[in-house]
Each structure stands twice: as C-alpha cells, then as structure tokens.
Motif scaffolding. Structure first.
Motif: not given
Ligand code: ADP
Ligand code: ADP
Length: 230
Positions: A96, A99, A131, A136, A144, A147
């Motif tokens: 996460v 990303n 998290k 993912p 998700k 995020v």
C-alpha cells in the motif's frame, strides 16, 4: 476563478456524436457531481478533462492549459489532475505504502523522506495507517479504492476526477469511500468532478449537479436547487 472551462466541446467516436456542444465551467474549489443515464457520455466528459479522451471541436482549458492545442503537454496536465476509476488499478505486487509513493518518486522526483511523510499523511486521511505494509490482494474493495484515492492525492493535484468510484464496490463498502471523499471536501479546497449515482453524496457534498443526457448537459444547477425539481 475558473479551473475547468469547456466551450462548445464536441466529441465523435467515429460517426457517433458522444459530446454535443458542452459548455461547462468549474471554479477552483467547486465540487461538481455529474449524473445521467448509462451511455449518456458522463465518462467521456470526465475523461476529456485530463486528456484521456480527445475531442473533435471546441475549446477546453484546464488549470490554464489549452487542451485544444496539440502542443499542450498531457503529462504535465495529468500531474495537475488526479483521477480515480471504478476499478482501482493498483500495483498488486507492491505494498500500500509503495503504491502511494511510486508516482511522486518517479514523476516528481520528490525527496524520499518527504515523499514518505506525504504518503503517510494521505493514508491517515483515508484511514489506512494500519495497512501500509499490506498488498492490495489482502484488502477489501473499499480499502483498495481508498488506497487509490490516497495515491492520487499524493501527487498534490489541483483537480480530482472520480469516475463512478463506488460502482464496483459491495454495498457495505460504499459509505467508507464516500466518507473519505466527503472528508477531502471538508478538509481541503480540492476541485472535484464526480460521476456517481450516489444521490445522498450529491445532496450533502456537491456545490452543483450537472445532468447529462444523450451527450448534452441538460441541467446544471446548484445542488440544493436540483432537488427541488418536481
Ligand atoms: P456513460 O459514462 O454516461 O455511461 P460513456 O461516456 O461511457 O457514457 O459513453 C457514451 C457513449 O459513447 C456510449 O454510447 C458508448 O457506447 C460510446 N462510447 C464510449 N467509448 C467509446 C469508444 N471508445 N468508441 C466508441 N463509442 C464509445
Ligand atoms: P465503464 O462503464 O467502466 O466506463 P465501458 O464499458 O463504458 O466501461 O467502457 C469500457 C471501455 O470501452 C472504455 O475505454 C470505453 O471508451 C470503451 N467503449 C465503450 N463503449 C464502446 C463502444 N461502443 N465502442 C468501442 N469502445 C467502447
């Protein structure tokens, strides 16, 4: 001050006239919800704003950049305009936190320490501090999507576009994502254009509601006024 300005924009897909003489102005800090039947052109409309779709005629200026000018740098435009899709498009093999940090590192060359601080701040805003080291696949759809929102915000865009951000979610996740979007409106001066069927969100959060039908804007009203229609 205007940040998105459509002036008689038309778009064709082949012979199909998908956007018809679109005139739409969005001022800095405004939250505009776009509604309308399936296939009416909502997604096409919002995707023209960051150059994901071109258009056939008319003028569109976004954050001072003229999209009818072929010389306009779309990469620079997309740094100013974040977009959240129905499907999240996360990197499955990255955590996460990675990303959220990736684009600012690669595109903005943001200093690593600052990048992490900013990423952590936005992950806190979307409620995912616990998290950050997850992948993912270990997250729910709603997580998700949160995020994806944090990742978009981490680029510090001027405008955020949301194309049916809750349509692919299980019902119990929808409010989490709408809650995060509402928090962005309440805690920042972000300009937002949101395609959604969530009328509660429109009523509570939008400044304006734009109704699209058959490629045309058929209503463009202050949110409170829209709901007084018979
Ligand atoms: P909405 O978001 O309101 O459902 P869209 O903007 O996705 O509508 O689509 C508007 C119309 O344009 C639809 O009739 C759709 O089939 C058509 N369309 C969308 N994308 C394309 C494409 N790439 N090529 C041809 N037709 C398209
Ligand atoms: P979504 O509702 O998630 O936008 P769509 O099914 O409307 O999904 O569109 C998915 C992709 O297919 C988009 O890139 C869109 O431009 C394209 N598309 C949609 N309708 C058509 C069509 N009639 N012909 C060709 N491409 C289309």
């Amino acid at each position: 001050m205007s940040i998105i300005n459509f002036n008689k924009v038309n778009k064709y897909y082949g012979n199909f006239h998908a956007l018809k003489d679109i005139d739409l102005n969005v001022n800095q800090g405004e939250v505009v919800v776009v509604i309308g039947p399936s296939g009416s052109g909502k997604s096409t409309l919002i995707r023209t704003i960051n150059g994901l779709e071109g258009f056939s005629s008319g003028q569109l200026v976004v954050n001072g950049k003229d999209l009818s000018d072929k010389k306009t740098d779309l990469n620079s435009l997309r740094r100013d305009v974040g977009m959240v899709f129905q499907h999240f498009n996360l990197y499955d093999n990255k955590t996460v936190l990675e990303n959220v940090m990736l684009a600012p590192r690669l595109v903005l060359k943001r200093d690593e320490k600052e990048n992490k601080e900013i990423a952590m701040n936005y992950l806190e805003l979307v409620g995912l501090t616990s998290k950050i080291n997850s992948k993912p696949r270990e997250l729910s759809g709603g997580q998700k999507q949160r995020v994806a929102i944090a990742r978009s915000l981490a680029m510090k865009p001027k405008v955020m576009l949301f194309d049916e951000p809750t349509s692919a979610l299980d019902p119990e996740m929808i409010d989490d994502v709408l809650g995060v979007m509402k928090k962005i409106v309440q805690t920042t001066d972000m300009t937002m254009v949101v395609v959604t069927h969530e009328m509660g969100f429109a009523r509570e959060v939008a400044d304006r509601v734009v109704f699209v039908d058959d490629g045309m804007i058929v209503e463009d009203d202050p949110a409170e006024q829209f709901y007084n229609h018979p």
